[in-house]
Design an enzyme around this catalytic site. Structure first.
Site, PDB file in Angstrom:
ATOM      1  CB  THR A  10      -0.955   0.021   1.210  1.00 58.18           C
ATOM      2  OG1 THR A  10      -0.204  -0.172   2.415  1.00 58.18           O
ATOM      3  CG2 THR A  10      -2.018  -1.064   1.082  1.00 58.18           C
ATOM      4  CB  ILE A  13       9.580  -0.148  -2.721  1.00 58.08           C
ATOM      5  CG1 ILE A  13      10.687   0.897  -2.570  1.00 58.08           C
ATOM      6  CG2 ILE A  13      10.000  -1.213  -3.726  1.00 58.08           C
ATOM      7  CD1 ILE A  13      11.974   0.354  -1.983  1.00 58.08           C
ATOM      8  CG  ASP A  59       1.324  -7.757  11.889  1.00 58.66           C
ATOM      9  OD1 ASP A  59       2.470  -7.689  11.387  1.00 58.66           O
ATOM     10  OD2 ASP A  59       1.039  -7.286  13.001  1.00 58.66           O
ATOM     11  CG  ASN A  86       7.971  -3.608  -0.430  1.00 57.72           C
ATOM     12  OD1 ASN A  86       9.012  -2.966  -0.612  1.00 57.72           O
ATOM     13  ND2 ASN A  86       6.883  -3.053   0.099  1.00 57.72           N
ATOM     14  CE1 TYR A 148      15.407  -1.689   7.188  1.00 57.55           C
ATOM     15  CE2 TYR A 148      17.494  -1.030   6.199  1.00 57.55           C
ATOM     16  CZ  TYR A 148      16.132  -1.275   6.086  1.00 57.55           C
ATOM     17  OH  TYR A 148      15.511  -1.125   4.875  1.00 57.55           O
ATOM     18  CE  LYS A 152      15.276  -4.657   4.594  1.00 52.80           C
ATOM     19  NZ  LYS A 152      14.080  -5.271   3.979  1.00 52.80           N
ATOM     20  CB  VAL A 181      13.034   4.765  -1.899  1.00 54.42           C
ATOM     21  CG1 VAL A 181      11.910   4.959  -2.924  1.00 54.42           C
ATOM     22  CG2 VAL A 181      14.134   3.883  -2.476  1.00 54.42           C
ATOM     23  CB  THR A 183       8.636   5.059   0.937  1.00 56.00           C
ATOM     24  OG1 THR A 183       9.540   4.793   2.013  1.00 56.00           O
ATOM     25  CG2 THR A 183       9.300   4.668  -0.381  1.00 56.00           C
TER      26      THR A 183
END
Length: 257
Positions: A10, A13, A59, A86, A148, A152, A181, A183
């Site tokens: 929603t 990305i 979720d 994503n 984080y 990744k 990005v 967002t």
């Protein structure tokens, strides 16, 4: 018509993938936590592009949510041809400043959910002899910078290894590693962005277009912008200890405030 399933569809990305894939004629399965936003998105994409857009509220920080999406990916009667993993988020604060519950929630979404959903999709795709998975990682995967970046980095290593194991099966896997990005990501984490230079920002729609081109070319890792490719190339030349120090200073300068 083929079907693509997008988690975190929603915003950001994920929403850019949904727009592009719908415009290209793919039916969609849209996955996120907010049912109202999902329905609005599905209606808009259906009306604009004439595709079918299925809504799946889940979720991915919860087992029930992961199981619901994995079940849809494993549906042989209504197959998914492309999975876009994503969904993700960031925590504001350095290591030990963030609660253990929030750290584990991040690992659940970034690692466990990616593993389980990729496996569910790839198993069904291998049976059909075709399909693709894009796991959204980050350029943070290539520098030593907190939980984080570590999560990744796991996404990148897992995706590359799985891609090698599935070589020749018709199933393509790729880790997508964007930089900054524009967002909702930073706002949701309470991170300030005013101190990030303008040249470091990427456009989500252009990012998705480049990513899909890289997937079609058979790449297993995509850093879809010349600026970040240059930065990552330079990072390989810096000793690991020095890179960690630079990464820490850069994180304090351009990271959460």
């Amino acid at each position: 018509m083929t079907t693509a399933l997008i988690t975190g569809s929603t915003a950001g990305i994920g929403a850019a993938f949904a727009r592009r894939l719908a415009a290209d004629g793919h039916n969609l399965v849209l996955v996120a936590r907010d049912t109202k936003r999902l329905r609005e998105q599905a209606t808009e994409l259906h009306d604009r592009h004439g595709i079918e857009a299925e809504v799946l509220t889940a979720d991915l920080a919860e087992d029930k949510g992961i199981e619901a999406v994995a079940g849809r990916l494993g549906d042989r009667k209504n197959p998914v041809d492309l999975l876009i993993n994503n969904a993700g988020f960031g925590n504001k604060g350095r290591y030990l400043d963030v609660s253990m519950a929030d750290e584990l929630r991040m690992l659940k979404v970034h690692c466990e959910a990616v593993l389980r959903l990729t496996s569910a999709a790839a198993e069904a795709m291998r049976e059909r002899g075709r399909g693709g998975v894009v796991n959204v990682a980050s350029v943070a995967a290539f520098v030593p910078r907190g939980t984080y970046g570590a999560s990744k980095a796991w996404v990148v290593q897992f995706t590359q290894g799985a891609a090698r194991d599935l070589a020749g099966s018709g199933v393509r896997l790729m880790a997508l590693c964007p930089g900054f990005v524009r967002t909702e990501f930073h706002d949701r984490a309470g991170m300030g962005t005013d101190n990030i230079p303008g040249w470091m920002w990427l456009d989500a729609d252009k990012l998705v277009a480049a990513a899909l081109q890289d997937l079609a070319r058979g790449k297993t890792v995509s850093v879809p912008d010349p600026r970040y490719k240059a930065l990552m190339g330079a990072a390989k030349l810096v000793p690991r200890g020095m890179l960690g120090a630079v990464s820490s200073r850069t994180g304090r300068k351009y990271g959460p405030q």
